[in-house]
Motif scaffolding. Structure first.
Motif, PDB file in Angstrom:
ATOM      1  N   THR A  21      -1.703   2.253   4.923  1.00  0.00           N
ATOM      2  CA  THR A  21      -0.332   1.913   5.362  1.00  0.00           C
ATOM      3  C   THR A  21      -0.145   2.222   6.838  1.00  0.00           C
ATOM      4  O   THR A  21       0.370   1.405   7.601  1.00  0.00           O
ATOM      5  N   GLN A  22      -0.579   3.411   7.246  1.00  0.00           N
ATOM      6  CA  GLN A  22      -0.444   3.830   8.650  1.00  0.00           C
ATOM      7  C   GLN A  22      -1.218   2.906   9.589  1.00  0.00           C
ATOM      8  O   GLN A  22      -0.724   2.527  10.648  1.00  0.00           O
TER       9      GLN A  22
ATOM     10  N   THR B  44       0.830  -1.214   0.000  1.00  0.00           N
ATOM     11  CA  THR B  44       0.000   0.000   0.000  1.00  0.00           C
ATOM     12  C   THR B  44       0.863   1.263   0.000  1.00  0.00           C
ATOM     13  O   THR B  44       0.478   2.275  -0.585  1.00  0.00           O
ATOM     14  N   MET B  45       2.048   1.174   0.633  1.00  0.00           N
ATOM     15  CA  MET B  45       2.983   2.308   0.595  1.00  0.00           C
ATOM     16  C   MET B  45       3.460   2.556  -0.832  1.00  0.00           C
ATOM     17  O   MET B  45       3.552   3.712  -1.286  1.00  0.00           O
ATOM     18  N   LEU B  46       3.736   1.465  -1.548  1.00  0.00           N
ATOM     19  CA  LEU B  46       4.181   1.576  -2.946  1.00  0.00           C
ATOM     20  C   LEU B  46       3.068   2.176  -3.807  1.00  0.00           C
ATOM     21  O   LEU B  46       3.321   3.063  -4.633  1.00  0.00           O
ATOM     22  N   LEU B  47       1.847   1.697  -3.607  1.00  0.00           N
ATOM     23  CA  LEU B  47       0.703   2.224  -4.362  1.00  0.00           C
ATOM     24  C   LEU B  47       0.479   3.696  -4.046  1.00  0.00           C
ATOM     25  O   LEU B  47       0.144   4.487  -4.937  1.00  0.00           O
ATOM     26  N   SER B  48       0.684   4.056  -2.786  1.00  0.00           N
ATOM     27  CA  SER B  48       0.539   5.461  -2.374  1.00  0.00           C
ATOM     28  C   SER B  48       1.555   6.354  -3.084  1.00  0.00           C
ATOM     29  O   SER B  48       1.241   7.488  -3.458  1.00  0.00           O
ATOM     30  N   SER B  49       2.773   5.818  -3.281  1.00  0.00           N
ATOM     31  CA  SER B  49       3.842   6.606  -3.916  1.00  0.00           C
ATOM     32  C   SER B  49       3.561   6.884  -5.394  1.00  0.00           C
ATOM     33  O   SER B  49       4.115   7.812  -5.979  1.00  0.00           O
TER      34      SER B  49
ATOM     35  N   MET C  92      -5.385   8.894  -4.320  1.00  0.00           N
ATOM     36  CA  MET C  92      -4.645   7.630  -4.275  1.00  0.00           C
ATOM     37  C   MET C  92      -3.531   7.684  -3.239  1.00  0.00           C
ATOM     38  O   MET C  92      -3.340   6.751  -2.451  1.00  0.00           O
ATOM     39  N   ASN C  93      -2.814   8.778  -3.227  1.00  0.00           N
ATOM     40  CA  ASN C  93      -1.710   8.971  -2.289  1.00  0.00           C
ATOM     41  C   ASN C  93      -2.210   8.987  -0.845  1.00  0.00           C
ATOM     42  O   ASN C  93      -1.640   8.328   0.029  1.00  0.00           O
ATOM     43  N   VAL C  94      -3.296   9.706  -0.600  1.00  0.00           N
ATOM     44  CA  VAL C  94      -3.838   9.855   0.756  1.00  0.00           C
ATOM     45  C   VAL C  94      -4.479   8.559   1.247  1.00  0.00           C
ATOM     46  O   VAL C  94      -4.201   8.096   2.352  1.00  0.00           O
TER      47      VAL C  94
END
Length: 256
Positions: free
Chosen positions: A55-56, A34-39, A47-49
């Motif tokens: 992720t958090q 999910t961190m990768l997708l957020s990036s 998408m980022n948020v």
């Protein structure tokens, strides 16, 4: 045959989810995905948020689960001691200090979590979290050093056994042939152990890249690795963790 193979994989996946270590690694790899997708999303965009929030929350889930790791870690540390049983010089001591770093890590992380949850007022969450990451980095550095020393020792032992097989292979003696077969099995075991140690080394290096990156600015490459690379390092490390856990489960089943 194919259905039997699929059934075996499904059973293994369920065993991973049922075990603490397996589930932790699955949550861990999910958080890095999910961190990768957020990036990939625009900074501040949906998408980022959204993936950032997931992720958090996944990371928070792992932090809460680790609230109960102190006693198991203490038991493991006490059982291992200073590693006097280790055959390779220095490995036991390195592992003992690695265990100590992780032992201190847990209560420090608990304080950071309590500060984050506003339960402990007046505690700087950032400083306590930096302390956690520093302890993790120290433990990983010790683990990497231990991995390298162990790999060198394994390689040396393997070469010595292979040399012995070559020498004894030149004699026509049934007793020597039996011994040679036994030595060949020893070499196979040594190579398997070496392979697993290499995987562990790669896993620890990937984690150390992230640990240093998350330290306060100004130390080595801290803050310089992009989120996408951080996520990929985490995915690699988590995948190796899942693979090692699954392999151990299969191995333990065979020995029962």
């Amino acid at each position: 045959m194919e259905s039997t193979s699929k059934s075996r994989y499904i059973k293994l996946a369920l065993k991973l989810l049922e075990s603490y270590r397996g589930r932790d690694n699955i949550i861990r790899i999910s958080s890095y995905v999910t961190m990768l997708l957020s990036s990939f999303g625009k900074q501040g965009g949906p998408m980022n948020v959204h993936f950032g929030v997931i992720t958090q929350q996944l990371n928070l889930c792992r932090t809460i689960l680790r609230l109960f790791d102190d006693l198991p870690m203490l038991a493991a540390t006490a059982t291992y001691g200073f590693g006097k049983h280790e055959k390779v010089l220095g490995v036991g001591l390195l592992k003992a200090f690695e265990n100590l770093a992780y032992q201190i890590f847990f209560p420090v992380e608990h304080v950071a979590w309590l500060a984050h949850a506003k339960v402990l007022k007046g505690y700087n969450e950032g400083k306590w979290m930096a302390g956690c990451i520093a302890l993790w980095a120290v433990a990983l550095t010790l683990a990497i050093t231990r991995n390298i020393i162990s790999l060198r020792a394994m390689r040396k032992t393997t070469q010595e056994v292979q040399k012995q097989i070559t020498i004894e292979g030149g004699f026509e003696d049934s007793s020597l042939e039996v011994k040679s077969t036994s030595l060949t099995k020893s070499v196979q075991e040594l190579k398997l152990n070496e392979y697993n140690m290499r995987l562990d080394l790669l896993k620890n290096i990937a984690d150390l890249c992230n640990a240093v990156n998350w330290l306060p600015p100004g130390f080595l490459w801290s803050g310089k690795i992009p989120t996408s690379i951080t996520a990929m390092c985490g995915i690699l490390s988590s995948y190796l963790g899942i693979y090692q856990t699954a392999t151990k489960m299969v191995s333990d089943k065979k020995t029962v």
